[in-house]
Design a protein around this motif. Sequence first.
Motif, short mmCIF file in Angstrom:
data_model
loop_
_atom_site.label_atom_id
_atom_site.label_comp_id
_atom_site.label_asym_id
_atom_site.label_seq_id
_atom_site.Cartn_x
_atom_site.Cartn_y
_atom_site.Cartn_z
N THR A 9 17.20 6.56 -9.92
CA THR A 9 16.08 5.67 -10.26
C THR A 9 16.58 4.32 -10.75
O THR A 9 15.93 3.31 -10.56
CB THR A 9 15.19 6.30 -11.34
OG1 THR A 9 15.99 6.60 -12.48
CG2 THR A 9 14.52 7.57 -10.83
N THR A 10 17.73 4.29 -11.43
CA THR A 10 18.26 3.05 -11.99
C THR A 10 19.78 3.05 -11.91
O THR A 10 20.41 4.07 -12.16
CB THR A 10 17.86 2.92 -13.49
OG1 THR A 10 16.47 3.12 -13.61
CG2 THR A 10 18.23 1.57 -14.06
N LEU A 11 20.32 1.89 -11.56
CA LEU A 11 21.76 1.66 -11.65
C LEU A 11 21.91 0.59 -12.72
O LEU A 11 21.67 -0.59 -12.47
CB LEU A 11 22.33 1.18 -10.30
CG LEU A 11 22.24 2.18 -9.15
CD1 LEU A 11 22.56 1.51 -7.83
CD2 LEU A 11 23.16 3.35 -9.39
N ASP A 12 22.24 1.00 -13.93
CA ASP A 12 22.27 0.09 -15.08
C ASP A 12 23.65 -0.56 -15.20
O ASP A 12 24.61 0.07 -15.63
CB ASP A 12 21.92 0.87 -16.35
CG ASP A 12 21.65 -0.05 -17.52
OD1 ASP A 12 22.21 -1.16 -17.56
OD2 ASP A 12 20.87 0.35 -18.41
N SER A 13 23.72 -1.83 -14.80
CA SER A 13 25.01 -2.52 -14.83
C SER A 13 25.45 -2.83 -16.26
O SER A 13 26.63 -2.96 -16.54
CB SER A 13 24.94 -3.81 -14.02
OG SER A 13 23.92 -4.64 -14.52
N ARG A 14 24.49 -2.91 -17.18
CA ARG A 14 24.83 -3.22 -18.57
C ARG A 14 25.54 -2.04 -19.24
O ARG A 14 26.57 -2.21 -19.87
CB ARG A 14 23.55 -3.58 -19.34
CG ARG A 14 23.79 -4.21 -20.70
CD ARG A 14 22.48 -4.57 -21.38
NE ARG A 14 21.54 -3.47 -21.45
CZ ARG A 14 21.58 -2.49 -22.36
NH1 ARG A 14 22.53 -2.49 -23.28
NH2 ARG A 14 20.70 -1.53 -22.36
N THR A 15 25.01 -0.83 -19.06
CA THR A 15 25.61 0.34 -19.70
C THR A 15 26.56 1.08 -18.74
O THR A 15 27.21 2.03 -19.14
CB THR A 15 24.53 1.34 -20.15
OG1 THR A 15 23.81 1.78 -18.99
CG2 THR A 15 23.58 0.73 -21.15
N LYS A 16 26.58 0.63 -17.49
CA LYS A 16 27.38 1.28 -16.43
C LYS A 16 27.00 2.75 -16.27
O LYS A 16 27.85 3.62 -16.11
CB LYS A 16 28.88 1.11 -16.69
CG LYS A 16 29.31 -0.34 -16.60
CD LYS A 16 30.78 -0.51 -16.73
CE LYS A 16 31.26 -1.93 -16.48
NZ LYS A 16 30.48 -2.99 -17.06
N LYS A 17 25.70 3.01 -16.36
CA LYS A 17 25.22 4.38 -16.19
C LYS A 17 24.27 4.45 -15.01
O LYS A 17 23.56 3.52 -14.70
CB LYS A 17 24.51 4.87 -17.45
CG LYS A 17 25.51 5.12 -18.57
CD LYS A 17 24.93 5.92 -19.69
CE LYS A 17 26.03 6.20 -20.70
NZ LYS A 17 25.54 6.83 -21.89
N VAL A 18 24.30 5.61 -14.35
CA VAL A 18 23.44 5.88 -13.22
C VAL A 18 22.35 6.83 -13.71
O VAL A 18 22.67 7.87 -14.28
CB VAL A 18 24.26 6.54 -12.08
CG1 VAL A 18 23.37 6.89 -10.91
CG2 VAL A 18 25.39 5.62 -11.64
N HIS A 19 21.08 6.46 -13.54
CA HIS A 19 19.97 7.30 -13.98
C HIS A 19 19.51 8.14 -12.80
O HIS A 19 19.11 7.60 -11.78
CB HIS A 19 18.81 6.44 -14.49
CG HIS A 19 19.18 5.57 -15.66
ND1 HIS A 19 18.24 5.08 -16.52
CD2 HIS A 19 20.37 5.08 -16.11
CE1 HIS A 19 18.83 4.34 -17.45
NE2 HIS A 19 20.13 4.33 -17.21
N VAL A 20 19.59 9.46 -12.97
CA VAL A 20 19.23 10.39 -11.90
C VAL A 20 18.03 11.22 -12.36
O VAL A 20 18.07 11.85 -13.41
CB VAL A 20 20.42 11.33 -11.59
CG1 VAL A 20 20.09 12.25 -10.42
CG2 VAL A 20 21.69 10.54 -11.30
N GLU A 21 16.97 11.19 -11.55
CA GLU A 21 15.75 11.92 -11.91
C GLU A 21 15.57 13.14 -11.02
O GLU A 21 15.71 13.07 -9.81
CB GLU A 21 14.53 11.02 -11.78
CG GLU A 21 13.26 11.70 -12.27
CD GLU A 21 12.04 10.80 -12.25
OE1 GLU A 21 10.93 11.34 -12.22
OE2 GLU A 21 12.21 9.56 -12.26
N TYR A 22 15.29 14.28 -11.68
CA TYR A 22 15.04 15.52 -10.94
C TYR A 22 13.96 16.29 -11.67
O TYR A 22 14.09 16.59 -12.85
CB TYR A 22 16.32 16.35 -10.84
CG TYR A 22 16.16 17.58 -9.97
CD1 TYR A 22 15.91 17.46 -8.61
CD2 TYR A 22 16.26 18.85 -10.51
CE1 TYR A 22 15.77 18.58 -7.81
CE2 TYR A 22 16.13 19.98 -9.72
CZ TYR A 22 15.88 19.84 -8.36
OH TYR A 22 15.73 20.94 -7.57
N MET A 23 12.87 16.57 -10.97
CA MET A 23 11.74 17.33 -11.52
C MET A 23 11.25 16.74 -12.85
O MET A 23 11.04 17.46 -13.82
CB MET A 23 12.11 18.80 -11.67
CG MET A 23 12.42 19.46 -10.32
SD MET A 23 12.94 21.16 -10.45
CE MET A 23 11.37 21.97 -10.70
#
Length: 81
Positions: free
Chosen positions: A49-63
């Motif tokens: 859902t989000t590729l956060d360049s500031r925190t270098k985290k990938v947000h993955v949504e499931y159910m």
Amino acid sequence: MAKKGPKRPTRDEFELEELGERLVEAKQEGTELLLTIWAAEEQVRGVITTLDSRTKKVHVEYMGSVTKVPFLDIMKIESPY
């Protein structure tokens, strides 16, 4: 003195760039992925859902639940099917 666990394997720029491109493509297409995460018991499944360049985290949504994964901890990207 605290003993450190195994270090995360290092990857070259090319591997990281390829990984980033696959994540961007999957996000744009809304593709469901299966991510192998370094030092994690289970794989993370879902849609990016989000590729956060500031925190270098990938947000993955499931159910309906979102998991935030550090980009550098992603070891492998697969299709769940």
